[in-house]
Design an enzyme around this catalytic site. Structure first.
Site, short mmCIF file in Angstrom:
data_model
loop_
_atom_site.label_atom_id
_atom_site.label_comp_id
_atom_site.label_asym_id
_atom_site.label_seq_id
_atom_site.Cartn_x
_atom_site.Cartn_y
_atom_site.Cartn_z
N SER A 42 0.83 -1.20 0.00
CA SER A 42 0.00 0.00 0.00
C SER A 42 0.87 1.26 0.00
O SER A 42 1.68 1.45 -0.88
CB SER A 42 -0.98 -0.05 1.18
OG SER A 42 -2.03 0.87 0.99
N ASP A 158 -5.80 -3.58 -2.46
CA ASP A 158 -4.77 -3.28 -1.46
C ASP A 158 -4.17 -4.54 -0.83
O ASP A 158 -4.89 -5.43 -0.37
CB ASP A 158 -5.40 -2.41 -0.38
CG ASP A 158 -4.38 -1.70 0.48
OD1 ASP A 158 -3.52 -2.38 1.05
OD2 ASP A 158 -4.47 -0.46 0.60
#
Length: 312
Positions: A42, A158
């Site tokens: 991320s 993610d």
């Protein structure tokens, strides 16, 4: 001659809190600690990818601190919601290309990998070759906020969904000394018992014992024959309501904590750096200087330990 171990820097997820990674990089550069491999998740993938692409910590810090983030949000966020995610993929790509250029991961000055999640299969996806922009875009695609990345038949979101601080990936790639940075605020692992409050109707109704009694109650007797519920007058709630962004951030933080605890137990780093960024929120990109300074301080507290490990 003592052989230097392969050193990996693992940068975890954390949205704006991930700006603390820049402070970590500053200290490592100042002390001349050689980083052979960067693994990110991320926001850690974005900061780590920039560093792997050849940007110095000073250059990354300048971009983070001098960028008008309000203007960036105006550019990235469309006026209307999309069905598959709020942020349009093309705009995110343009943002990343403006930041990083467009290179293949295997051509970067430093070895790099990042983690994403295949939401169809629930699998961890390791991206260590091909387009750097595509890889980072997948790793930062927070569910329901970013449009998933369609890559080779996979729908990627993610990496924090499955591996917020991917130490295990660094080990798989041959790292012998792993420095991991966790910027996910800790959540107390506890439980409470709470009463659910007063009865809604005060009728003390028993559960329906069959489908016919349920339907009769719902469409007939319940609406026509039961007296009006004696509901208490509700006082106006003066507490501030939690908006959708706050809800998403808190749900993500709670889930990531549970996943993170299990993943680090299974594959612990040699050195864990945990900046105290609990005072900052998910979208506090305008507080870059303060967050970077906290990351720098946390790394400075660990640097002697790292040096000692390298000189053993």
């Amino acid at each position: 001659m003592i052989k230097k171990p392969k050193i990996a820097l693992v940068l975890g997820s954390g949205a704006a809190r991930g700006l603390a990674h820049i402070g970590v990089l500053k200290v490592l550069e100042q002390e001349g600690i050689p980083i052979d491999l960067i693994v990110g998740c991320s926001m850690g993938a974005m900061v780590g990818g920039a560093f792997a692409a050849g940007l110095s910590s000073q250059q990354i810090e300048e971009i983070a601190c001098e960028t008008n983030w309000r203007r960036v949000v105006q550019i990235l966020f469309p006026r209307r919601f999309r069905r598959d995610g709020l942020l349009d993929g093309q705009r995110v790509e343009e943002f990343l290309i403006s930041l990083l250029g467009e290179e293949a991961i295997e051509d970067l000055p430093r070895q790099f990998a990042c983690v994403a999640t295949d939401i169809r299969q629930g699998e961890e996806i390791i991206l260590n070759s091909g387009s750097l922009v595509n890889a980072i875009r997948a790793s930062i695609s927070f569910p329901f906020l970013f449009q998933p990345v369609h890559l080779n038949g996979n729908y990627l979101v993610d990496g924090g969904v499955v591996n917020p601080v991917p130490v295990s990936v660094a080990r798989q790639m041959g790292a012998e000394l792993v420095i991991a940075v966790n910027v996910t605020p800790s959540v107390k692992n506890r439980s409470r018992v709470l009463s659910s409050g007063k009865l809604i109707t005060n009728q003390k109704l028993k559960a329906a014992h069959s489908a016919s009694s349920f339907l009769q109650r719902l469409f007939g007797n319940f609406m026509e024959k039961l007296p009006a519920p004696n509901l208490p007058v509700r006082k106006k709630n003066t507490e501030a309501k939690m908006g959708i962004q706050q809800q998403m951030a808190h749900v993500a933080m709670t889930m990531e904590n549970m996943i993170l605890m299990l993943r680090l137990q299974d594959s612990p780093p040699d050195i864990l750096v945990t900046p105290d960024i609990s005072a900052f929120q998910f979208f506090d990109f305008n507080k870059a200087r303060e967050i970077i300074a906290i990351g720098q301080q946390a790394m400075e507290e660990k640097i002697e330990l790292i040096i000692s490990r390298l000189t053993q």
